[in-house]
Design a protein around this motif. Structure first.
Motif, mmCIF file in Angstrom:
data_model
loop_
_atom_site.group_PDB
_atom_site.id
_atom_site.type_symbol
_atom_site.label_atom_id
_atom_site.label_comp_id
_atom_site.label_asym_id
_atom_site.label_seq_id
_atom_site.Cartn_x
_atom_site.Cartn_y
_atom_site.Cartn_z
ATOM 1 N N ASP A 147 0.811 -1.222 0.000
ATOM 2 C CA ASP A 147 0.000 0.000 0.000
ATOM 3 C C ASP A 147 0.845 1.274 0.000
ATOM 4 N N SER A 206 -9.597 0.667 -11.950
ATOM 5 C CA SER A 206 -10.991 0.625 -11.501
ATOM 6 C C SER A 206 -11.578 -0.774 -11.622
ATOM 7 N N SER A 219 -11.323 -2.504 -8.325
ATOM 8 C CA SER A 219 -11.785 -1.665 -7.213
ATOM 9 C C SER A 219 -12.226 -2.475 -5.999
ATOM 10 N N SER A 220 -12.586 -3.733 -6.196
ATOM 11 C CA SER A 220 -12.964 -4.547 -5.036
ATOM 12 C C SER A 220 -11.764 -4.775 -4.113
ATOM 13 N N ASN A 254 -8.669 -2.573 -4.459
ATOM 14 C CA ASN A 254 -7.952 -1.316 -4.206
ATOM 15 C C ASN A 254 -8.839 -0.140 -3.798
ATOM 16 N N LYS A 255 -10.161 -0.346 -3.809
ATOM 17 C CA LYS A 255 -11.138 0.682 -3.408
ATOM 18 C C LYS A 255 -11.103 1.924 -4.299
ATOM 19 N N HIS A 306 -12.582 2.956 -7.458
ATOM 20 C CA HIS A 306 -13.487 2.830 -8.585
ATOM 21 C C HIS A 306 -13.369 4.091 -9.434
ATOM 22 N N ASN A 329 -13.693 7.583 -7.718
ATOM 23 C CA ASN A 329 -12.535 7.953 -6.891
ATOM 24 C C ASN A 329 -11.344 8.357 -7.756
#
Length: 148
Positions: A3, A75, A78-79, A81-82, A84, A87
């Motif tokens: 991260d 994207s 996104s499930s 890395n959040k 989408h 964002n």
């Protein structure tokens, strides 16, 4: 990548985009971009977005395509890395579509992201445009999606 490194990469990439002498969406097409977005929002007709991107110089069109392709790939995950499309458009919209410099700013200085105190409406419109481009990426760039 862990991260921490992902954030470093994103920050470095945004910094590089801000330092471009001419932004990905050149200043002279800023009003055209916003007008195209407004027309798209009223009609949901993708041709307004297509007309806008067709006006980009070829190098800028290629750069926009590559960046949008990268953001589209992000994207799709996104499930995990959040990040989408909405964002990503909030993060990268103001960097890809900075407003033209005011008469007090030097036009030869690198582009800057919306300064603090920048017009929130323009920030929102830049993000909305990138979101619309991401949401319509395949159609705009005539990409056949492969189903596995």
């Amino acid at each position: 990548l862990c991260d921490e490194y992902c954030h470093d990469v994103a920050c470095t990439f945004k910094h590089w985009l801000r330092e471009l002498t001419t932004p990905v969406v050149p200043h002279e097409l800023f009003e055209t971009a916003i007008t195209s977005l407004e027309q798209y929002e009223c009609t949901k007709d993708v041709s307004h977005l297509s007309n806008f991107i067709s006006q980009l110089p070829s190098e800028h069109l290629l750069a926009l395509y590559k960046i949008l392709h990268l953001l589209q790939s992000l994207s799709c995950n996104s499930s995990v890395n959040k990040m989408h499309a909405l964002n990503l458009s909030i993060v990268f919209g103001p960097t890809l579509l900075p407003p033209p410099p005011s008469p007090l700013q030097s036009s030869s200085s690198p582009t800057t992201e919306f300064p603090s105190g920048g017009d929130p409406t323009l920030i929102e419109k830049a993000s909305s445009l990138v979101h619309a481009l991401l949401e319509n990426f395949e159609e705009l760039f005539k990409i056949e999606t492969q189903h596995k």
